[in-house]
Write a protein that holds these residues in place. Structure first.
Motif, PDB file in Angstrom:
ATOM      1  N   GLU A 171       0.856  -1.180   0.000  1.00 46.42           N
ATOM      2  CA  GLU A 171       0.000   0.000   0.000  1.00 46.42           C
ATOM      3  C   GLU A 171       0.894   1.232   0.000  1.00 46.42           C
ATOM      4  N   GLY A 172       0.997   1.868  -1.164  1.00 45.77           N
ATOM      5  CA  GLY A 172       1.881   3.024  -1.282  1.00 45.77           C
ATOM      6  C   GLY A 172       3.328   2.617  -1.102  1.00 45.77           C
ATOM      7  N   THR A 173       3.977   3.180  -0.101  1.00 41.64           N
ATOM      8  CA  THR A 173       5.376   2.843   0.186  1.00 41.64           C
ATOM      9  C   THR A 173       5.499   1.906   1.384  1.00 41.64           C
ATOM     10  N   THR A 174       4.399   1.252   1.725  1.00 38.02           N
ATOM     11  CA  THR A 174       4.391   0.331   2.870  1.00 38.02           C
ATOM     12  C   THR A 174       4.081  -1.084   2.406  1.00 38.02           C
ATOM     13  N   ILE A 175       4.847  -2.041   2.894  1.00 35.13           N
ATOM     14  CA  ILE A 175       4.558  -3.442   2.632  1.00 35.13           C
ATOM     15  C   ILE A 175       4.018  -4.071   3.907  1.00 35.13           C
ATOM     16  N   LYS A 176       2.945  -4.845   3.759  1.00 37.45           N
ATOM     17  CA  LYS A 176       2.323  -5.501   4.900  1.00 37.45           C
ATOM     18  C   LYS A 176       2.312  -7.009   4.663  1.00 37.45           C
ATOM     19  N   GLY A 177       2.445  -7.752   5.735  1.00 36.18           N
ATOM     20  CA  GLY A 177       2.477  -9.203   5.598  1.00 36.18           C
ATOM     21  C   GLY A 177       1.908  -9.916   6.809  1.00 36.18           C
ATOM     22  N   GLU A 178       1.524 -11.171   6.589  1.00 35.14           N
ATOM     23  CA  GLU A 178       1.030 -12.025   7.659  1.00 35.14           C
ATOM     24  C   GLU A 178       2.007 -13.183   7.861  1.00 35.14           C
ATOM     25  N   ARG A 179       2.410 -13.374   9.106  1.00 33.44           N
ATOM     26  CA  ARG A 179       3.302 -14.486   9.463  1.00 33.44           C
ATOM     27  C   ARG A 179       2.559 -15.439  10.387  1.00 33.44           C
ATOM     28  N   GLU A 180       2.435 -16.679   9.965  1.00 29.58           N
ATOM     29  CA  GLU A 180       1.729 -17.685  10.762  1.00 29.58           C
ATOM     30  C   GLU A 180       2.722 -18.434  11.646  1.00 29.58           C
ATOM     31  N   THR A 181       2.424 -18.513  12.934  1.00 26.68           N
ATOM     32  CA  THR A 181       3.267 -19.234  13.878  1.00 26.68           C
ATOM     33  C   THR A 181       2.402 -20.201  14.678  1.00 26.68           C
ATOM     34  N   ASP A 182       3.044 -20.993  15.533  1.00 28.66           N
ATOM     35  CA  ASP A 182       2.299 -21.925  16.386  1.00 28.66           C
ATOM     36  C   ASP A 182       1.410 -21.184  17.374  1.00 28.66           C
ATOM     37  N   GLU A 183       1.770 -19.939  17.688  1.00 23.71           N
ATOM     38  CA  GLU A 183       1.011 -19.163  18.667  1.00 23.71           C
ATOM     39  C   GLU A 183      -0.132 -18.370  18.025  1.00 23.71           C
ATOM     40  N   GLY A 184      -0.108 -18.237  16.686  1.00 22.18           N
ATOM     41  CA  GLY A 184      -1.134 -17.440  16.026  1.00 22.18           C
ATOM     42  C   GLY A 184      -0.575 -16.768  14.787  1.00 22.18           C
ATOM     43  N   VAL A 185      -1.221 -15.684  14.357  1.00 25.74           N
ATOM     44  CA  VAL A 185      -0.811 -14.949  13.164  1.00 25.74           C
ATOM     45  C   VAL A 185      -0.321 -13.568  13.571  1.00 25.74           C
TER      46      VAL A 185
END
Length: 260
Positions: A151-165
């Motif tokens: 989004e514009g000059t920002t990158i966003k991501g989701e990281r999945e772990t054993d504890e959650g996202v």
């Protein structure tokens, strides 16, 4: 946006893989070689971002001459051009030297907004190159992602772990690594395969990148395999005849193996 994708040619996981007797490095000639599956997903994500935001996708690979097959696969998927770092001095390079070489190669590409890599290669499985690379480039790292948006000059991501996202974001330019959950890579079309033959591929040596040969390869590695032995042949299993007491016999076997 201008995106660099790091790809690697690896021995097919369905092939028999072994180490060489001479220096205990991976014997790449003894197995079928393929573009690492996680890199196909990295290329796919780059192409999806390109379709959404425009720009150019450059593939960078470090490896022997035969790695051109993996590069052409990435180009046939839709990448625009490639850089192949190929030099005999690179044989046996560890993750630190690999990241250093890749950082120098990325530096030859103008106005890079995003670097995308797989989270780990199926041959070495160190899983450290993206993080080391980000440190060398002085860029934020957003790693182990199952989803990426810009989004514009920002990158966003989701990281999945054993504890959650975990929900992460950083300012571009940045380094990203993706997991197998990121997408399903497209199959190269016949048109894409034919077009890949005409796309530019630059070949660079370590000298071209301003790196001394003593800094890479086995001589520059921080670790060394001193001894290796092939996996022992599989022994015959133990057959349990069930005369009404099969469950008890299996339980006794598991107890004997200290599994229960």
């Amino acid at each position: 946006m201008n995106i660099v994708v790091l790809v690697k040619q690896v021995p097919d996981t369905w092939s028999e893989r072994k180490l060489t007797d001479a220096d205990h490095t991976l014997d790449r000639e003894s197995a079928d070689a393929v573009l690492d599956e996680i890199n196909e997903r990295a290329v796919e994500e780059a192409l999806l971002l390109q379709e959404a935001h425009g720009g150019e996708v450059t593939v960078i690979a470090m490896g022997p001459d035969r790695a051109t097959d993996a590069i052409r696969k990435a180009l046939s998927m839709g990448a625009d051009k490639a850089i192949h770092v190929s030099d005999e001095a690179l044989h046996g390079s560890d993750v630190l030297a690999t990241a250093k070489v890749l950082a120098k190669a990325i530096g030859t590409v103008e106005n890079v907004d995003l670097v995308i890599a797989g989270n780990e290669a199926t041959d070495g499985r160190a899983g450290a190159v993206p993080a080391i690379l980000a440190e060398l480039l002085g860029l934020p790292q957003v790693t182990q992602l199952r989803k990426v948006t810009v989004e514009g000059t920002t990158i966003k991501g989701e990281r999945e772990t054993d504890e959650g996202v975990a929900f992460l974001e950083a300012s571009l330019p940045a380094v990203v690594s993706v997991t197998e959950k990121i997408n399903e890579p497209r199959y190269p079309s016949f048109k894409g395969i034919m077009a890949a033959k005409k796309k530019p591929v630059s070949t660079l040596s370590v000298a071209d990148l301003g790196i001394d040969a003593s800094e890479v390869g086995l001589s520059g590695a921080w670790t060394q395999v001193l001894e290796a032995a092939p996996k022992p042949p599989r022994s015959a299993g133990q057959r349990v005849e069930d005369g009404g007491d099969g469950g008890s016999k299996i339980a006794e076997f598991l107890v004997g193996q200290k599994l229960i």
